[in-house]
Write a protein that holds these residues in place. Structure first.
Motif, PDB file in Angstrom:
ATOM      1  N   ALA A  91       0.831  -1.211   0.000  1.00 41.42           N
ATOM      2  CA  ALA A  91       0.000   0.000   0.000  1.00 41.42           C
ATOM      3  C   ALA A  91       0.862   1.257   0.000  1.00 41.42           C
ATOM      4  O   ALA A  91       0.594   2.214  -0.745  1.00 41.42           O
ATOM      5  N   PRO A 100       0.467   0.374  -9.337  1.00 43.74           N
ATOM      6  CA  PRO A 100      -0.307  -0.638  -8.613  1.00 43.74           C
ATOM      7  C   PRO A 100       0.546  -1.851  -8.247  1.00 43.74           C
ATOM      8  O   PRO A 100       1.520  -2.177  -8.919  1.00 43.74           O
ATOM      9  N   ALA A 115      -9.637  -8.719   0.527  1.00 41.32           N
ATOM     10  CA  ALA A 115     -10.417  -7.573   0.061  1.00 41.32           C
ATOM     11  C   ALA A 115     -11.404  -7.073   1.111  1.00 41.32           C
ATOM     12  O   ALA A 115     -11.629  -5.865   1.233  1.00 41.32           O
ATOM     13  N   LEU A 119      -7.639  -5.428   3.796  1.00 43.89           N
ATOM     14  CA  LEU A 119      -7.355  -4.138   3.171  1.00 43.89           C
ATOM     15  C   LEU A 119      -8.066  -2.970   3.854  1.00 43.89           C
ATOM     16  O   LEU A 119      -7.475  -1.884   3.953  1.00 43.89           O
ATOM     17  N   ASP A 123      -5.906   0.106   5.099  1.00 41.19           N
ATOM     18  CA  ASP A 123      -6.252   1.473   4.702  1.00 41.19           C
ATOM     19  C   ASP A 123      -6.219   2.414   5.905  1.00 41.19           C
ATOM     20  O   ASP A 123      -5.718   3.542   5.829  1.00 41.19           O
ATOM     21  N   ARG A 131      -7.158   2.436  -2.595  1.00 39.89           N
ATOM     22  CA  ARG A 131      -8.207   1.853  -3.440  1.00 39.89           C
ATOM     23  C   ARG A 131      -7.779   0.449  -3.855  1.00 39.89           C
ATOM     24  O   ARG A 131      -6.620   0.223  -4.201  1.00 39.89           O
ATOM     25  N   TRP A 132      -8.752  -0.464  -3.864  1.00 39.16           N
ATOM     26  CA  TRP A 132      -8.436  -1.844  -4.232  1.00 39.16           C
ATOM     27  C   TRP A 132      -9.644  -2.508  -4.864  1.00 39.16           C
ATOM     28  O   TRP A 132     -10.787  -2.055  -4.715  1.00 39.16           O
ATOM     29  N   THR A 133      -9.390  -3.598  -5.566  1.00 42.15           N
ATOM     30  CA  THR A 133     -10.471  -4.389  -6.151  1.00 42.15           C
ATOM     31  C   THR A 133      -9.987  -5.800  -6.401  1.00 42.15           C
ATOM     32  O   THR A 133      -8.781  -6.036  -6.589  1.00 42.15           O
ATOM     33  N   ALA A 232      -7.043   1.466  -9.207  1.00 44.98           N
ATOM     34  CA  ALA A 232      -6.769   0.806  -7.926  1.00 44.98           C
ATOM     35  C   ALA A 232      -5.282   0.832  -7.594  1.00 44.98           C
ATOM     36  O   ALA A 232      -4.425   0.758  -8.478  1.00 44.98           O
ATOM     37  N   HIS A 233      -4.989   0.926  -6.300  1.00 44.64           N
ATOM     38  CA  HIS A 233      -3.611   0.795  -5.833  1.00 44.64           C
ATOM     39  C   HIS A 233      -3.232  -0.676  -5.651  1.00 44.64           C
ATOM     40  O   HIS A 233      -2.089  -1.059  -5.908  1.00 44.64           O
ATOM     41  N   ILE A 234      -4.192  -1.484  -5.178  1.00 44.12           N
ATOM     42  CA  ILE A 234      -3.951  -2.904  -4.929  1.00 44.12           C
ATOM     43  C   ILE A 234      -4.951  -3.717  -5.740  1.00 44.12           C
ATOM     44  O   ILE A 234      -6.163  -3.512  -5.630  1.00 44.12           O
TER      45      ILE A 234
END
Length: 726
Positions: A91, A100, A115, A119, A123, A131-133, A232-234
């Motif tokens: 992160a 990413p 997720a 995360l 965060d 941001r992640w997905t 997304a970052h992750i």
């Protein structure tokens, strides 16, 4: 046009000497790691979590790897807080402009955990803004256009269960907040539909293109997920996607592979092929249905005539294999009679017995000829003026399926890939006989290097079981890491578990246990039955039994079901529900016995009093007469001059054994017993098996004496909570 190309922003920075990849920035100061995870750091203020030196050690090792653009193996013992340890530097790197970071897992359960649970916590630890997905391959998502067409044109033989499945799929796509992910469809719902796999094939996204003019584009789960991924970052992905990263996906050059000990198995599947007779029949049915089939909708009368010969070709092939296999069947671990027929040995040399050439090869060529004729007809029709009743996606799926069938048969018959194994597997299940055509790489090392390592800037491979006897050489050689230049390979890191195992665990291998005969296991299993029954009665359930054979599991499970029913102890057996359902029922701590095969040896987390004993049926060796195992043992022997058993088969078994042992203690307040029910272990590898246990393995007591040790352990330790008599 119909294609959609999504290009991620190029990473900026100078080229890093030997790597061939841009230095993408995002340097992580070690002080930032310590301020979050160190003594007095932010983690101590987040929900009661506390500083763990092992977690800081691992996190700094991950940060160093991401900073330097290198590759590293990190073995992280249970209880180190591994997931947070690698997510914090990931992160920080992404938030500091490094681009990413992809976190790749083997199981869907870990994807969801990362997720949904980990995360959000990370965060908070890094100060917000992350941001992640979850991102999967396109075939994992429902195509709303194809689903809409299927709902509007129901098949004449749709059952109530099929209609329920379609209704659930509609909700999975069009309900607000729905993911459209096929993995989210309830196991119970799938069980209600006899053709759930066929329905999934009909409505999933397939092909290499989507129609840019699709009216469902704004509701497409795949496109929505891909759009989220761009910012997304992750990215939480799976190993299979990592090994075949689509060019339309965001450019990611930093990967963290959790559950990395499974990478070779995933690579074998990704870079190999397997086609079953059932798949061929389902495809024929999809083409030939008189009302809804592609051929009928496209008005292809000439193809309709050819289709009639398709099933006959498949049946003739199975009949030919049946003729060859008679009298030489053996049983798989799941109890099904099976025969493997080697078509081509690895290294490109033909290894076809006379029966293969004389009986099976002609039938296989007939089958290839049928699929080739059909491929030609469908290809010509698809290139002609489109038929409005046949969506482009259906033509694309038909072409892709035919290319896959024909390609595998062509390679098997005429042009085998070097270092691949080709085989025909024949199984009998009750009254049904089935064939599987297999193509598998004997070594995935160079394939993983070319398709994965060469395109990455940095990679961390982590798991609780990344070494054998404290050394990482097995995985480094199997996964092609020795092909990476020495300058880009950092020294492996082994982070020990913080748990005081000597206080929390007792490990016993009772002396004098009988061998369980392969052909007649019942006699030996009577002793296992007695041991398991006594332990389970004493603990009032709370026992996980890890099996290496579903045939033996069925025998034992049936006996124990009868033995324990009167005492109100439920026996939960793999196959009587999804893994999640069984584990959740066991975790509820109502006093039950859980039995499972390989998927239960790892990835199961049951902290607390619900699990107090793990019984392991045997050291889990792969069957040596399975073609791929045999080929890999031979390849290792040719390369290393070390017997394949010692260089390949034993390390695999030891790694899985460690995974099974690791199911017991999941927190520093857990305690319990591990019992190995193997017959006396050969002196050749007895010491290596004992080294897999985090405490000394007691081997000098017969079961009666061992059981007294178990009673003393629970009565004197944390387990002294009033267990009943045996």
């Amino acid at each position: 046009g119909r294609s959609v190309t999504i290009v991620a922003p190029d990473s900026a920075g100078s080229m890093d000497g030997d790597s061939g990849h841009a230095d993408v920035g995002g340097t992580i100061p070690m002080e930032a790691i310590r301020s979050i995870l160190g003594p007095g750091g932010r983690i101590a203020m987040d929900g009661g979590f506390r500083h763990r030196p092992q977690q800081v050690e691992m996190s700094c090792a991950v940060a160093e790897t991401l900073n330097s653009g290198t590759f590293r193996i990190i073995e992280s013992g249970t209880g180190t807080g591994k997931t947070v340890a690698y997510l914090v530097p990931a992160a920080l790197s992404a938030l500091r402009g490094g681009g990413p970071v992809a976190v790749s897992t083997f199981t869907r359960a870990l994807q969801q955990q990362i997720a949904e649970r980990e995360l959000p916590r990370v965060d908070r630890l890094v100060g917000g803004g992350l941001r992640w997905t979850i991102l999967k391959g396109r075939e994992n998502y429902v195509c709303p256009a194809r689903l809409d067409a299927r709902v509007r044109q129901p098949a004449w033989d749709d059952t109530a269960g099929d209609r329920l499945m379609l209704a659930v799929l509609v909700c999975a796509v069009f309900r607000a907040g729905a993911s459209g992910d096929l993995d989210d469809i309830s196991y119970w719902v799938q069980q209600q539909s006899k053709k759930s796999s066929q329905l999934f094939a009909e409505i999933r996204i397939s092909g290499s293109m989507c129609d840019a003019a699709c009216r469902f584009r704004s509701q497409c789960p795949y496109m929505c997920t891909l759009n989220r991924a761009l910012s997304a970052h992750i990215l939480v992905v799976n190993h299979a996607l990592a090994m075949r990263w689509p060019v339309t996906y965001p450019a990611v050059t930093r990967f963290i592979f959790d559950e990395a000990h499974n990478l070779e198995d995933v690579a074998t599947s990704v870079y190999g092929q397997a086609v079953t007779g059932a798949q061929m029949r389902r495809f024929l049915q999809w083409l030939a249905d008189p009302k809804d089939g592609l051929v009928a909708r496209a008005g292809m009368q000439e193809a309709a005539q050819i289709l009639q010969s398709g099933k006959a070709c498949i049946d003739a092939m199975i009949g030919a294999v049946d003729q060859v296999a008679i009298g030489s069947m053996r049983s798989l671990p799941d109890g099904k009679p099976v025969r493997h027929l080697i078509w081509h040995r690895a290294f490109g040399t033909v290894d076809s017995p006379e029966s293969m050439r004389r009986v099976i090869a002609p039938r296989c060529r007939d089958l290839l000829g049928f699929w080739n004729r059909l491929r030609t007809m469908i290809g010509k029709r698809a290139q002609a003026k489109p038929v409005s009743t046949v969506p482009d996606a259906d033509w694309e799926m038909a072409r892709e399926t035919l290319d896959r069938f024909c390609g595998l048969l062509e390679r098997m018959l005429d042009r085998p890939e070097p270092m691949y194994l080709y085989s025909v597997q024949y199984e009998i299940d009750g009254e049904c006989a089935e064939c599987t055509w297999n193509e598998a790489p004997v070594s995935v090392a160079e394939l993983v290097k070319n398709n994965l390592w060469d395109r990455l800037y940095a990679a961390v491979l982590t798991s609780a079981t990344m070494t054998v006897n404290g050394k990482p050489h097995f995985f480094m050689s199997r996964l092609g890491l020795y092909f990476v230049s020495e300058q880009r390979r950092m020294d492996p890191v082994i982070v020990d578990s913080p748990f005081p195992y000597n206080r929390l665990m007792l490990a016993i291998h009772p002396a004098g246990l009988p061998d369980v005969a392969y052909d007649h296991p019942e006699t030996g299993l009577l002793v296992h039955r007695s041991i398991i029954r006594q332990g389970v009665r004493y603990l009032r359930g709370r026992t996980l039994v890890l099996m290496a054979s579903s045939r033996r599991m069925a025998i034992l499970g049936g006996w124990l079901d009868t033995d324990l029913a009167a005492e109100g102890i439920e026996v939960l057996i793999q196959g009587r529900g999804s893994r999640d359902q069984l584990v959740n029922a066991f975790r509820a701590d109502r006093g039950s016995l859980l039995m499972g095969l390989r998927s239960f040896w790892e990835g199961i987390d049951i902290p607390g009093p619900a699990l107090r004993m793990v019984m392991i049926e045997k050291v889990p060796f792969q069957p040596v007469d399975e073609p791929l195992v045999k080929a890999r043992m031979k390849a290792v022997e040719n390369w290393s001059r070390i017997p394949g058993f010692l260089a390949y088969l034993l390390p695999l078994a030891l790694i899985q054994l460690r995974q099974g042992i690791g199911r017991l203690v999941r927190s520093d307040t857990d305690d319990g017993v591990v019992v190995l029910l193997n017959r006396p272990i050969s002196a050749m590898y007895r010491r290596q098996v004992a080294a897999m246990f985090p405490v000394p393995l007691i081997t000098d007591r017969v079961w009666e004496g061992a059981f007294q040790l178990i009673r003393s352990f629970f009565e004197q330790g944390q387990g002294g909570d009033g267990y009943g008599s045996d």
